[in-house]
Design a protein around this motif. Structure first.
Motif, PDB file in Angstrom:
ATOM      1  N   VAL A   1       0.794  -1.230   0.249  1.00 50.17           N
ATOM      2  CA  VAL A   1       0.131   0.089   0.103  1.00 50.17           C
ATOM      3  C   VAL A   1       0.734   1.095  -0.199  1.00 50.17           C
ATOM      4  O   VAL A   1       0.701   2.273  -0.776  1.00 50.17           O
ATOM      5  CB  VAL A   1      -0.825  -0.150   1.128  1.00 50.17           C
TER       6      VAL A   1
ATOM      7  N   HIS B   1      -8.028  -0.068   2.126  1.00 52.53           N
ATOM      8  CA  HIS B   1      -6.630  -0.672   1.583  1.00 52.53           C
ATOM      9  C   HIS B   1      -6.846  -2.133   1.893  1.00 52.53           C
ATOM     10  O   HIS B   1      -6.428  -3.071   1.256  1.00 52.53           O
ATOM     11  CB  HIS B   1      -5.667   0.004   1.971  1.00 52.53           C
TER      12      HIS B   1
ATOM     13  N   ARG C   1      -4.672  -3.189  -2.972  1.00 53.83           N
ATOM     14  CA  ARG C   1      -5.898  -3.626  -2.127  1.00 53.83           C
ATOM     15  C   ARG C   1      -5.236  -5.026  -1.409  1.00 53.83           C
ATOM     16  O   ARG C   1      -4.540  -5.793  -2.093  1.00 53.83           O
ATOM     17  CB  ARG C   1      -7.349  -3.900  -2.698  1.00 53.83           C
TER      18      ARG C   1
ATOM     19  N   ILE D   1      -2.813   4.083   5.648  1.00 51.43           N
ATOM     20  CA  ILE D   1      -3.097   2.817   5.319  1.00 51.43           C
ATOM     21  C   ILE D   1      -4.667   2.586   5.992  1.00 51.43           C
ATOM     22  O   ILE D   1      -4.621   2.699   7.259  1.00 51.43           O
ATOM     23  CB  ILE D   1      -2.383   1.904   5.700  1.00 51.43           C
TER      24      ILE D   1
END
Length: 757
Positions: A100, A158, A107, A136
């Motif tokens: 991320v 995420h 994802r 995140i």
């Protein structure tokens, strides 16, 4: 009151002295020594993550964490199978966070078997992400998530943390709302992999086949990171679940604190019959003494009924000791989610000092630091036993665990042969993704999500026959397009809504309390398979330490109505079985296995006093018979014994031993198999003992029994021989032989079976 655990941390010497005062034996005191950590490097992790870890005091990764991170960052599917509390969470959090931070569109999907584990993970992730500048975003997506959070999870998450049930019914059927998410899916994390066995695991393998179709549709190929407790086949099991080969990581680099383990055998109270003091009573005394002495304690037991019986008994013991009886609660399947969440919270906060649970709390749910784990009997598998033992001392302090042996032959075998338990290999997890009941259900769900084309494989298997069957029954619509058949969903409702991942047929009874008739309250559920001998008119049902009587049962609408009463007994139902072999898959010597139809007819129930376990009467069960198509393994008796008048007693003794021994090898609950003997089997034309996979369609337990057939019979003999009785007793062969030596008859019969006579 004895001075049990005089210090803040458990003293094994004090514990052993106190147990010795109970009059039983503790022949198996095992000290697991502390061992130091082994470290690895941070590898190619983003420097921001390394800095975040160092701020938390993590100067280096454990060796298994480092290996897992390296695999994940290289796009290699892996499974980490290390002991409880070895820090497996970082094995997947770190590579996901790295992805991320490198690409904000990346994802990840986290899959946990329960909602409680998902909530735990969100808290852990939030703390770590905060050190990484909060860039995140993680969301829990389950049945309790409100609509606003659900939209945010789809658009901003995420990391989406969910469970198989929500993936099945709330995400995959609505994948068009998740198009950007699936397009950018980089990682799929599957934690507590060992829990996905039997029915649940067979469902999950098909669920991953559905997920794979959707990922392929959106052009993504995510990497799997799987974590498991120690089982015999973690890599094979992971591959069966996800349909890909994986790299196995088993060497733990985490340090371990000292732990003392005791196998305690209650004292004999009748030397003539070999009867011992009740293991439930002894478990209650040990737990109550510990709790009254300020020791946080978790008690594990095998059944829902025993959770309630132990809770009632421990609370009564605490009252006698002048302690607060509400410092301990029960925790099991059938409790409503809100009730379970409160218990988990109160254990973490310290408001509760103890809990009595089925295997529901084996998993890594954060319930705080517990000093003592008490196991009421052997839980049925080596893997489960070590998971339960590992629930004590999870915060690094010295801890203790006591396994109280029950009267079951396997428990007595382990009490007499503790070295077997400490040296036994863990079991193999078994699933059958091709169980017809399960596979057809998921093909229907997958067809709703995306059309199938002829020749398309599902879970690595050709499913054209299933698609044609569904089309013939007007569930799917078959269309020929450019010389290729395609199959489209055409039924009214979407199928995942009615699919239960914990049963092959998806049917569960709703249990409703009608004590106050104007305010009926749903307090639990029970699967159809368990219901006939547990909830029937006049049965006693326990929940939350209270007793209820079953007033009525609606078998068509799957509803059970109960009313609270003050009962001093519990009920134990029985049923008769008819078995019809429909397909013989394989025969070797005196063994065979194949497909069977089992017809179960509930017959009678016994009333058993809570205080003394004496029989207080019986009654009839008037319910319709249930039929099940499944698989079974059978042991045919030697032809030379067919006219032996004593064969029936020997067979019943061997049946009793196998019923208690088989779960040791099959990694299943005892309720997952049925074991029964037939003196005159009309199809085999010989006397036989059947070991039946008690799940519609079967999940590999019959085949597994056939694979270990000789070892199973040999271990059954070892269990019998470990009992000190002369000719047989209820503890080993299920009955006392009187003048007839059942043990000798069982030994002779088993040896003839092994010799193939």
């Amino acid at each position: 009151m004895n001075n049990y655990f005089a210090k803040k941390e458990p003293s094994i010497e004090g514990l052993v002295r106190w147990i010795a005062d109970l009059g039983g034996k503790a022949p198996a005191i095992k000290k697991l020594p502390a061992h130091p950590a082994a470290f690895g490097s941070f590898g190619a992790l983003d420097p921001r993550i390394v800095n975040a870890l160092k701020k938390r005091g993590v100067e280096a990764l454990y060796s298994h964490q480092s290996a897992a991170v390296e695999c994940a960052l290289s796009g290699i599917d892996c499974v980490i199978a290390t002991p409880t509390a070895s820090g497996k969470t970082l094995c997947y959090n770190l590579p996901v966070m790295h992805a991320v931070l490198q690409d904000a569109s990346a994802r990840a999907l986290y899959l946990f078997p329960t909602k409680a584990l998902a909530q735990d993970q969100l808290a852990e992730l939030g703390e770590l992400a905060a050190f990484a500048d909060g860039k995140i975003h993680g969301f829990v997506y389950d049945g309790d998530t409100d609509p606003v959070k659900r939209r945010q999870a789809r658009s901003e998450g995420h990391i989406v943390i969910t469970n198989p049930d929500m993936l099945n019914s709330g995400i995959l059927p609505h994948h068009t709302k998740w198009s950007d998410y699936f397009r950018n899916l980089k990682y799929i994390v599957v934690d507590e992999l060992h829990t996905y066995r039997g029915i649940f695991g067979s469902h999950l393998a098909n669920l991953f086949s559905r997920l794979a179709r959707i990922c392929e549709f959106y052009g993504s190929h995510p990497t799997f990171i799987c974590c498991s407790a120690t089982i015999a086949n973690p890599d094979e099991h992971a591959q069966a679940l996800i349909g890909r080969s994986v790299k196995l990581i088993t060497e733990s680099g985490a340090p371990a604190s000292e732990k003392e383990i005791i196998i305690y055998n209650p004292p004999v109270i009748d030397w003539r019959t070999g009867m011992r003091r009740s293991s439930l009573f002894e478990t209650s005394r040990i737990a109550a003494e510990a709790l009254a002495s300020g020791i946080s304690t978790i008690v594990f037991t095998r059944s829902r009924l025993n959770v309630e019986l132990l809770l009632k008994s421990i609370r009564a013991d605490l009252v006698k000791r002048g302690a607060d009886p509400m410092m301990i609660m029960g925790y099991r399947g059938g409790y409503l989610p809100k009730e379970r969440r409160k218990i988990e919270h109160d254990l973490r906060s310290g408001e509760l000092r103890g809990v009595v649970s089925t295997n529901a709390l084996e998993l890594g749910i954060d319930i705080g630091s517990l000093a003592l784990a008490v196991l009421h009997g052997y839980p049925g598998s080596i893997a489960s036993a070590w998971q339960q033992i590992g629930r004590a001392g999870r915060r690094g302090a010295i801890s203790a665990a006591v396994m109280v042996a029950s009267a079951d032959p396997l428990d007595q075998f382990l009490a007499q042969r503790p070295e077997w338990f400490y040296g036994a290999p863990t079991e193999r997890a078994r699933i059958d993704p091709y169980n017809p009941y399960i596979q057809v259900s998921h093909v229907k769900c997958s067809a709703f999500e995306l059309p199938f084309h002829a020749g398309e494989r599902f879970g690595g298997q050709d499913v054209d026959a299933i698609l044609d069957y569904l089309a013939d029954h007007e569930v799917l619509h078959r269309v020929n397009e450019a010389d290729e058949a395609r199959y489209y969903w055409q039924a009214d409702s979407y199928p995942a809504a009615g699919l239960s991942l914990r049963s092959a047929t998806g049917e569960n009874y709703t249990i409703t309390d009608i004590t106050v008739e104007t305010k009926p309250v749903v307090i639990g559920t029970m699967d159809r398979r368990s219901a006939p001998t547990l909830i029937f008119p006049d049965a006693i049902y326990f929940h939350g330490g209270k007793s209820y009587i079953v007033e009525s049962l609606d078998t068509e609408k799957m509803q059970c109505f109960i009313r609270e009463i003050a009962a001093d007994y519990y009920t134990d139902g029985d049923a008769s079985l008819r078995i019809n072999i429909t397909d013989d898959f394989e025969t070797q010597g005196n063994y065979g296995w194949g497909e069977v139809v089992v017809t179960l007819t509930p017959t009678i129930f016994k009333k058993i006093k809570l205080a003394t376990h004496e029989n207080a009467g019986f009654g009839q069960i008037s319910l319709p018979e249930e039929q099940m198509h499944t698989t079974a393994c059978w042991l045919m008796m030697p032809l030379c014994r067919q006219e032996d008048a004593e064969l029936k007693l020997a067979m019943e003794g061997l049946e009793h031993l196998i019923r208690n021994t088989a779960p040791l090898f099959l990694m299943c609950d005892r309720a997952d198999i049925l074991v029964t003997s037939r003196l005159k089997d009309p199809q085999l034309r010989r006397a036989a003992i059947y070991i039946i996979d008690n799940i519609p369609g079967g999940v590999g337990l019959a085949e597994g029994t056939f694979e270990i057939k000789n070892e199973l019979v040999k271990t059954a003999l070892s269990v019998m021989n470990s009992c000190g009785c002369r000719s047989g007793c209820p503890g080993c062969v299920g009955a006392s032989g009187g003048d007839f030596n059942i043990k000798a008859a069982v030994k002779e019969l088993a040896e003839q079976i092994l010799a193939g006579k």
